[in-house]
Write an enzyme that holds these catalytic residues in place. Sequence first.
Site, PDB file in Angstrom:
ATOM      1  N   HIS A  71       0.766  -1.306  -0.028  1.00 54.11           N
ATOM      2  CA  HIS A  71       0.041   0.027  -0.102  1.00 54.11           C
ATOM      3  C   HIS A  71       0.954   1.277   0.075  1.00 54.11           C
ATOM      4  CE1 HIS A  71      -2.340   3.036   2.405  1.00 54.11           C
ATOM      5  NE2 HIS A  71      -2.807   2.985   1.104  1.00 54.11           N
ATOM      6  N   GLU A  74       2.258   2.029  -3.310  1.00 51.96           N
ATOM      7  CA  GLU A  74       1.127   2.299  -4.028  1.00 51.96           C
ATOM      8  C   GLU A  74       1.057   4.176  -3.982  1.00 51.96           C
ATOM      9  OE1 GLU A  74      -2.779   4.166  -3.163  1.00 51.96           O
ATOM     10  OE2 GLU A  74      -2.953   2.029  -2.800  1.00 51.96           O
ATOM     11  N   HIS A  75       1.330   4.471  -2.852  1.00 43.54           N
ATOM     12  CA  HIS A  75       1.264   6.053  -2.749  1.00 43.54           C
ATOM     13  C   HIS A  75       2.385   6.557  -3.246  1.00 43.54           C
ATOM     14  CE1 HIS A  75      -1.542   7.045   0.624  1.00 43.54           C
ATOM     15  NE2 HIS A  75      -2.054   5.934   0.388  1.00 43.54           N
ATOM     16  N   GLU A 152      -3.916   8.197   6.817  1.00 40.48           N
ATOM     17  CA  GLU A 152      -5.181   7.242   6.223  1.00 40.48           C
ATOM     18  C   GLU A 152      -5.451   6.175   7.304  1.00 40.48           C
ATOM     19  OE1 GLU A 152      -4.033   5.623   2.174  1.00 40.48           O
ATOM     20  OE2 GLU A 152      -5.902   4.394   2.206  1.00 40.48           O
ATOM     21  N   LEU A 333     -31.521  -7.067   5.159  1.00 39.74           N
ATOM     22  CA  LEU A 333     -30.716  -8.241   5.038  1.00 39.74           C
ATOM     23  C   LEU A 333     -29.955  -8.184   3.530  1.00 39.74           C
ATOM     24  CD1 LEU A 333     -31.454 -12.042   5.630  1.00 39.74           C
ATOM     25  CD2 LEU A 333     -30.778 -11.445   3.369  1.00 39.74           C
ATOM     26  N   GLY A 336     -24.368 -12.723  -0.485  1.00 36.21           N
ATOM     27  CA  GLY A 336     -23.587 -12.745  -1.776  1.00 36.21           C
ATOM     28  C   GLY A 336     -22.274 -12.829  -1.414  1.00 36.21           C
ATOM     29  N   LYS A 889     -23.641  10.335 -20.644  1.00 31.37           N
ATOM     30  CA  LYS A 889     -23.457   8.944 -21.232  1.00 31.37           C
ATOM     31  C   LYS A 889     -24.446   7.942 -21.066  1.00 31.37           C
ATOM     32  CE  LYS A 889     -18.744   9.479 -22.013  1.00 31.37           C
ATOM     33  NZ  LYS A 889     -18.642  10.695 -21.441  1.00 31.37           N
ATOM     34  N   LEU A 891     -29.011   7.638 -20.129  1.00 27.65           N
ATOM     35  CA  LEU A 891     -30.117   8.411 -19.731  1.00 27.65           C
ATOM     36  C   LEU A 891     -30.352   8.814 -18.545  1.00 27.65           C
ATOM     37  CD1 LEU A 891     -33.030   8.843 -21.156  1.00 27.65           C
ATOM     38  CD2 LEU A 891     -33.718   6.782 -20.214  1.00 27.65           C
TER      39      LEU A 891
HETATM   40 ZN   LIG Z   1      -3.587   4.868   0.521  1.00 29.66          ZN
END
Ligand SMILES: [Zn+2]
Length: 977
Positions: A71, A74-75, A152, A333, A336, A889, A891
Amino acid sequence: MSSSATCADTASTMPTILKPPSDSRDYRYIELDNGLRAVLISDPSSEKGAAALDMGVGQMSDPEELPGLAHFLEHMLFLGTEKYPDETAYSSTLKKHGGSSNAYTQFEDTVYFFDVAAPALNELLDIFAQFFVAPLFTADATGRELNAVDSEHAKNMQVDVWRTMQLMRTTSSEDYPFSKFGTGSKETLETTPAEAGIDVRDALLAFHAKYYSAAIATLAVLGTESLDELEATVRTKFAAMPRTADARPVHRADGVVDSTNPDSLPFGDGGVGQWFSVVPVADARSVALWFPVLPCAPHYKTRPASVLGHLFGHESAGSILAALKAKDWATGLSAGLSGLATADFDIFTVSVDLTEAGEANVTEVVATIFAYADMVRAAGPAALEWVYDELVAMGKVSFAAKEPQAPLKTALSVASNLQRVAPEDVLAFSTLFLADAYDPEPVRVLLESLTPTNVRVLHLSKSVAPLANAEERWYGTSYEQHALDVAAVSKTAAELEVELSLPTPNLFIPTNLELKKLAGGAEAGETYAPVVIADTPLVKLWHKQDNTFATPKASVCVKIKTPLAYASPRSVVLTALAINMIKEELNTYAYFAEVAGLKFALAYDPQGMVVQVSGYSDKLPQLLEAVVGKLAAPALDSESVFLAQRDLMTRAYLNARKQQPYMHAFQAAKATLIAPEWTPEQKLAIIGSVKLADVVAFLPRLFAQFSLEALVHGNVTPDEALVAVTSLSTALTEAYCSVPLAAELAQPRRVVALGASRPGATAPLVVAELGPDADNANSAIYTVWQAGVNSPAAEAKVGLLGQVINQPAFHELRTKQQLGYIVDVSSSEMEGTVCVRAVIQSAVKDPAALDAALDAALADIRAELAQMSAEEFSQHVAARKLAVSERDKRLAQETNRFWGEISKERYVFDRVSQVVAALDAVSSVDQLLAWYDEVMVPANKASFYLYAAAMVEAGAKLPAAVDGVAFKRGAYLYPLP
Ligand SMILES: [Zn+2]
């Protein structure tokens, strides 16, 4: 190698991507020599280009001693590369060209994406590709950006979904990296490694070198160029991406989840058949069943989890929810796949929102879910074929009517889908069932996993606090864990006295998808605004038959104007209770409609109540009729439904105290500047005294005087529109003996004009309060500079100011000063007025210091604006024009735009072209500076401070309180449009 030769080869060997019939974009799948797999998307009509890259490595590959490294990487990736060493190269080029970007890190993926003005796509792709070739990870940026990661985590610390997920991870098998902490913090990425003599920057470089391999990455690029041009660009720019690994990291070679295997992933030996009692931060009350199951991705063509999620999540008669509601045990409720998944496992969840009575019977609630699973198992997977067929039919309808998504969304979903499904299926697999026929076997296997011996039960409630005897390592969540009593949750429906059965066939599935002939001789594609087709003291009806999107869908939006709805905190509570009870009465019926792509919404509004029905136009009138019938004649006869709804609302008001601090500051801004505005605290103060009889008595008063303003839009003729809306006005008038509301009483709320109320003021208005959540370490400010009533000219003005300030302010306040994770300065809107607004949330500085830092940063930005070149200026103007003028893009987007104009009583349907014209008229940087000096002054400024309790304890002092009511009494209000 010439690109045309390559393309000829490609066309002959690569799969063709299945797309919806209405999709005019062209797609091509390619593979580069370094193993990078990419989908190219050509859309010559698109205003924007977009790209997304999914790198097939994530948190699961964090080194043991550096939790959060993936992570953190990623930053860091955005902050400079060998070719583009300037750490603002990406963000400032994006901003100049109206772009945006973001990224996220998952268990096994890290995903990067951006969109930008189409002509600038190549320029951005060149910067973007370098992230994956030669990032710098400079020591300086590494030290600073750690603060953003830490902030974060601080932002997530008090958020229950993060806390619960980490609890499930921390209590899992240590042998499997699911158990790791993925966000990272200063502790895991600075303090602890420093003690162990680990150089984090070296680790970043090593991680990138080891895992960031072209062969495990998937890319999607959407542009206006031809497929051949896009292919040549991608092949050139990404050719230098190294191929350091051939396959995604494998976390357990024999990674098999088996409900009969006690060593099942991800929870590990003894990790299932467990009951967790968890103390939440918010006033939540729920029970969730987490079943580890075999990975479902390999079955994406038959989607067994969709079939079972559909059944377990059904809300009609015979469903789990209907049975629990009949006992007054539940209010909601869902069921999935949880989205928490790796190549080794998926997690199927059933989650129930409990009433107080449900909580007292939580074991029976869980038993009811297992009784339903037993009932489905007894029916057998073969008996579910008709359910499957129904889902197949719905999938076909929605694929046929599928409208294109925004370029960024398309690129993002295509890149991440390409990691898991065959290239030809990346667009279709989540809508269509791609198998030739129903396959009962994966359904049987999945059903076999839904048992008491293969579950984690999470009971989340403040009431379990006395039981808690353990604390989670990273978030400090209090909980208790014990073995599930299998016998107690294994009961028959008869023993539980509940009715459980499979749903009946769905009559809402549309059969007629034909487009209606356009009335009045309008041509297809010729744009025109909605027109008024009825205008009486009772009803004003706007209508537009769609001539742009060619989709068999429609929307009916009605605002019932009745000032009583928002007259006081008590009125709002009564209106909301009435609405929520009516929605409950509609639920088992309307659930079928929802499954079939038809939605209804009822909500209160400062002017009254809003009714919306949308979806396939074929069966839309039936649903509207049901909603109208309930509004005119609700039962409102169930004390237990009333109590459950009152309890839900009470907890929602209470939970507002647990919101992010910047949201509190925003709420203070609304309470001070909007007249009237009722806060959650005001509603909380009265809701306990409200009784069912009050709601019953309130409704006739609510509708005694009203007027309607409505929009009917889509595949609906004017006559049909008139019938639909008249049926609503007639039904209400007859039921409640109503009279039309005087027009003067039907007006929107108004906003305090700071400049007119405080002319010549040399200091901003400052409103400060102490954060209501003592456990939240963050302070925040929400600051506005008002710029007047929302007109196209004013919108152009604040829009351009926000455009030029946004990126330099973010760079200074977040990237350089590291004040906090949430930092944003941009243009905004408040109830018909426009402003530039700033939001900063910080665990390191108190609000007064944040405000001072903001002012100092703005002074520097103002000085730099004066130096802006004519070229850069015109790029900003073009970027802003792009931001406001992006074409609808779908309706539904056009419906929202029209309804926004009608609902706010502005009626500027060509607002976009007027704003663009206003931007075209801005000729020079001098004009921009003049605007800056007009808007960004203390007299127009109000700052809302939210102090973290800890900062006050540490010595931060709140400014003197402002009496909001007295302030509003003496203030001038902006006129209405
Ligand atoms: Zn982050």
